[in-house]
Scaffold this active site. Structure first.
Site, PDB file in Angstrom:
ATOM      1  N   ASP A 137      40.655  53.644  22.868  1.00  0.00           N
ATOM      2  CA  ASP A 137      41.343  52.665  23.713  1.00  0.00           C
ATOM      3  C   ASP A 137      42.667  52.278  23.058  1.00  0.00           C
ATOM      4  OD1 ASP A 137      39.408  52.832  25.598  1.00  0.00           O
ATOM      5  OD2 ASP A 137      38.676  50.776  25.403  1.00  0.00           O
ATOM      6  N   TYR A 176      46.055  50.747  26.848  1.00  0.00           N
ATOM      7  CA  TYR A 176      45.647  49.975  28.029  1.00  0.00           C
ATOM      8  C   TYR A 176      46.688  50.053  29.150  1.00  0.00           C
ATOM      9  CZ  TYR A 176      41.569  48.254  25.590  1.00  0.00           C
ATOM     10  OH  TYR A 176      40.372  48.192  24.938  1.00  0.00           O
ATOM     11  N   ASN A 185      37.545  54.811  26.883  1.00  0.00           N
ATOM     12  CA  ASN A 185      37.543  54.820  28.358  1.00  0.00           C
ATOM     13  C   ASN A 185      38.920  54.507  28.936  1.00  0.00           C
ATOM     14  OD1 ASN A 185      36.662  52.269  27.124  1.00  0.00           O
ATOM     15  ND2 ASN A 185      36.723  51.455  29.208  1.00  0.00           N
ATOM     16  N   HIS A 237      29.165  45.639  27.505  1.00  0.00           N
ATOM     17  CA  HIS A 237      28.827  47.051  27.286  1.00  0.00           C
ATOM     18  C   HIS A 237      27.437  47.263  26.683  1.00  0.00           C
ATOM     19  CE1 HIS A 237      32.889  47.789  28.417  1.00  0.00           C
ATOM     20  NE2 HIS A 237      33.372  47.161  27.381  1.00  0.00           N
ATOM     21  N   HIS A 243      35.199  49.641  21.632  1.00  0.00           N
ATOM     22  CA  HIS A 243      34.746  49.377  23.000  1.00  0.00           C
ATOM     23  C   HIS A 243      34.392  47.906  23.248  1.00  0.00           C
ATOM     24  CE1 HIS A 243      33.818  50.722  26.937  1.00  0.00           C
ATOM     25  NE2 HIS A 243      32.516  50.730  26.840  1.00  0.00           N
ATOM     26  N   VAL A 244      33.508  47.333  22.445  1.00  0.00           N
ATOM     27  CA  VAL A 244      33.165  45.925  22.577  1.00  0.00           C
ATOM     28  C   VAL A 244      34.205  45.125  21.809  1.00  0.00           C
ATOM     29  CG1 VAL A 244      31.431  44.169  22.103  1.00  0.00           C
ATOM     30  CG2 VAL A 244      30.720  46.494  22.731  1.00  0.00           C
ATOM     31  N   HIS A 245      34.849  44.174  22.473  1.00  0.00           N
ATOM     32  CA  HIS A 245      35.990  43.475  21.873  1.00  0.00           C
ATOM     33  C   HIS A 245      35.520  42.335  20.978  1.00  0.00           C
ATOM     34  CE1 HIS A 245      38.379  45.101  25.538  1.00  0.00           C
ATOM     35  NE2 HIS A 245      38.042  46.034  24.688  1.00  0.00           N
TER      36      HIS A 245
HETATM   37 FE   LIG Z   1      36.549  50.713  25.713  1.00  0.00          FE
END
Ligand SMILES: [Fe+2]
Ligand SMILES: *[C@@H]1O[C@H](CO)[C@@H](O)[C@H](O)[C@H]1NC(C)=O
Ligand SMILES: *[C@@H]1O[C@H](CO)[C@@H](O)[C@H](O)[C@H]1NC(C)=O
Ligand SMILES: *[C@@H]1O[C@H](CO)[C@@H](O)[C@H](O)[C@H]1NC(C)=O
Length: 484
Positions: free
Chosen positions: A190, A193, A227, A322, A349-351
């Protein structure tokens, strides 16, 4: 001693053991932070270098399997110009020349600049190289340092950054990382964005390239796809996947016999780094599955004791964001990670930030009902560093009860550093943006899973005080039946 008091004693020993080793921490730290909005395009963080067609968005990555090559990439806006790199070990004297290539792409109504990639190989280890790209008055000069030769005791410092984006928090993460002395970034997916903009605006891929240049032009960033890098927009006629990502960010996948730039491996100093793609087929018999099976067999812990895996989606995650998305890949690859004693699996992925204990959940058995993660000395530690600071903000909601596999978790922005000292020891540190390295956050010493566990196994045999590992696990399950 009667049976009852023996059982009580065993129970107390177990509770101590469990408390010692298996009690997690959810941080109550409250941060002061900027809002999660992207930096405006006219901000100096995105400054376009002066002059006609000047090279911009300069970044480098490892160019081969063992660290004697780099791939240098950049963009020219107005015309292709040259894809040459002039370089050498003496400042201002660029004795050597390497010839690259350029490419370009369109994405709906966006048209990219000319994206150059140039492989510079045959380098010496442990050497500072200077390089120049572009021509005439708008040529630009940078430098990088090659890693030490592959050696089990070669020290090295990696930074780990994920889900960066381009907000003021992203900039803070980047600047904090640059103060740590990290030598190479392991980026866990990622990137820009840009897909948060109308038509996945490529202009935001360009601004991101300019944002990271101050680090990425001077040291390799090892890329993992996430993603937000897929850019799949059939509604706009964009049906291929990872189009901007793959045009812009080269990886040395051919050097590790991979069939795709999205999964590959590199060796650097004392580390063997395996990069996986959460968004490419990975089940049994797919190209990624075959490749990983072969690559793991090739790992030589006598030469590269530190075995590190990067992926975007975490396999162990107790955040509501997620939740369970990593289960499919866990079911396929976890037993290999345990078998090959992977040291650490980094994901994004998980912020938020989360670190696990060494646990595995590979004994799934529909008859016996085994289905919970258990302490497992051969298992990796799973670390989620999706807290780079993108515009989606933080994942603040962790499960109310912290699962026993989870050692530390906190929803703040930051990055990690992993300092490999020698074949047995590494220092790991998570650095919260708000206070950088000066305030203790999550930090541990890693004992290498190959070298340290050999010793540990021997000494365990000599003075075993506790019941055998298997019965400990059984007892642990009895005491804590609900782990997830
Ligand atoms: Fe992600
Ligand atoms: C790439 O650039 C060339 C030369 O300017 C141009 O002819 C071509 O159409 C461009 N390709 C894409 C996919 O935009
Ligand atoms: C699953 O559990 C049952 C009952 O404990 C056992 O008989 C069987 O061997 C196990 N299967 C595997 C594949 O371990
Ligand atoms: C490895 O590094 C650790 C931590 O710096 C140190 O304590 C240890 O003695 C070193 N081991 C060897 C074999 O050099």
């Amino acid at each position: 001693m009667g049976l009852c008091s023996s059982l009580l004693l065993l129970y107390m020993v177990l509770v101590c053991f469990v408390n010692d080793v298996l009690s997690g921490r959810t941080s109550s730290f409250t941060r002061s932070e900027w809002p999660s909005t992207d930096i405006p395009l006219d901000n100096e963080a995105f400054v376009v270098p002066d002059g006609y067609n000047a090279p911009q968005q300069v970044h480098i990555t490892q160019g081969d399997y063992d660290g004697k090559a780099v791939i240098i990439s950049w963009v020219t806006e107005s015309e292709p110009g040259t894809s040459e790199v002039w370089y050498g070990a003496v400042e201002h004297e660029f004795e050597h020349k390497a010839e690259g290539k350029n490419t370009n792409y369109t994405f709906y109504n966006y048209k990219s600049g000319y994206i150059h990639h140039c492989l510079v190989d045959g380098l010496e280890y442990n050497t500072k190289y200077y390089y120049r790209i572009g021509t005439g008055a708008t040529a630009r000069e940078f430098w990088f340092q090659t890693p030490p030769e592959i050696d089990p005791d070669a020290p090295y410092i990696f930074g780990i950054i994920g889900d960066l984006g381009q907000t003021f928090n992203s900039l803070s993460t980047l600047e904090h990382y640059m103060q740590t002395g990290g030598q190479t970034v392991l980026f866990v997916g990622d990137l820009s964005y840009a897909d948060r903009y109308e038509y996945n605006d490529g202009v935001r891929w360009d601004s991101w390239g300019r944002l990271i240049e101050k680090s990425a032009a001077y040291q390799p960033w090892i890329w993992t796809a996430g993603n937000h890098d897929i850019d799949f927009r059939p509604d706009l006629g964009e049906v291929s996947t990872f189009k901007p990502y793959m045009h812009r960010f080269a990886t040395p996948y051919v050097a590790s016999q991979s069939s795709s730039p999205l999964w590959y491996a590199v060796r650097r100093a004392s580390a063997h780094i395996i990069v996986l793609s959460s968004y490419s087929p990975f089940v049994k018999y797919t190209p990624q599955w075959f490749w990983l099976r072969g690559e793991l067999k090739q790992v030589n812990r006598e030469k590269t004791p530190w075995l590190i895996v990067l992926m975007h989606v975490p396999m162990y995650n107790s955040n509501e964001a997620h939740y369970m998305e990593g289960e499919a890949m866990r079911a396929v690859f976890e037993s290999w990670f345990v078998h090959y004693k992977v040291d650490i699996v980094f994901a994004g992925h998980v912020h938020a930030y989360e670190r696990s204990y060494r646990v595995s959940n590979i004994n799934y058995n529909i008859t016996s009902g085994n289905r919970y993660p258990v302490p497992d000395k051969s298992a990796p530690v799973y670390i989620t560093v999706g807290d780079g600071g993108n515009q989606e903000g933080l994942a603040e909601r962790f499960s109310k009860l912290q699962p026993d596999y989870s050692a530390y978790r906190e929803a703040s922005y930051g990055h990690s550093t992993l300092e490999l000292k020698n074949r047995t020891h590494a220092l790991y540190h998570w650095n919260r943006n708000d206070d950088g390295k000066h305030v203790p956050t999550d930090h541990i010493i890693f004992h290498n899973q190959y070298w340290a566990s050999n010793r540990r196994r021997r000494s365990l045999k000599k003075h075993r005080k506790f019941p055998g590992h298997a019965s400990l696990i059984a007892k642990y399950e009895e005491l804590f039946p609900v782990l997830v």
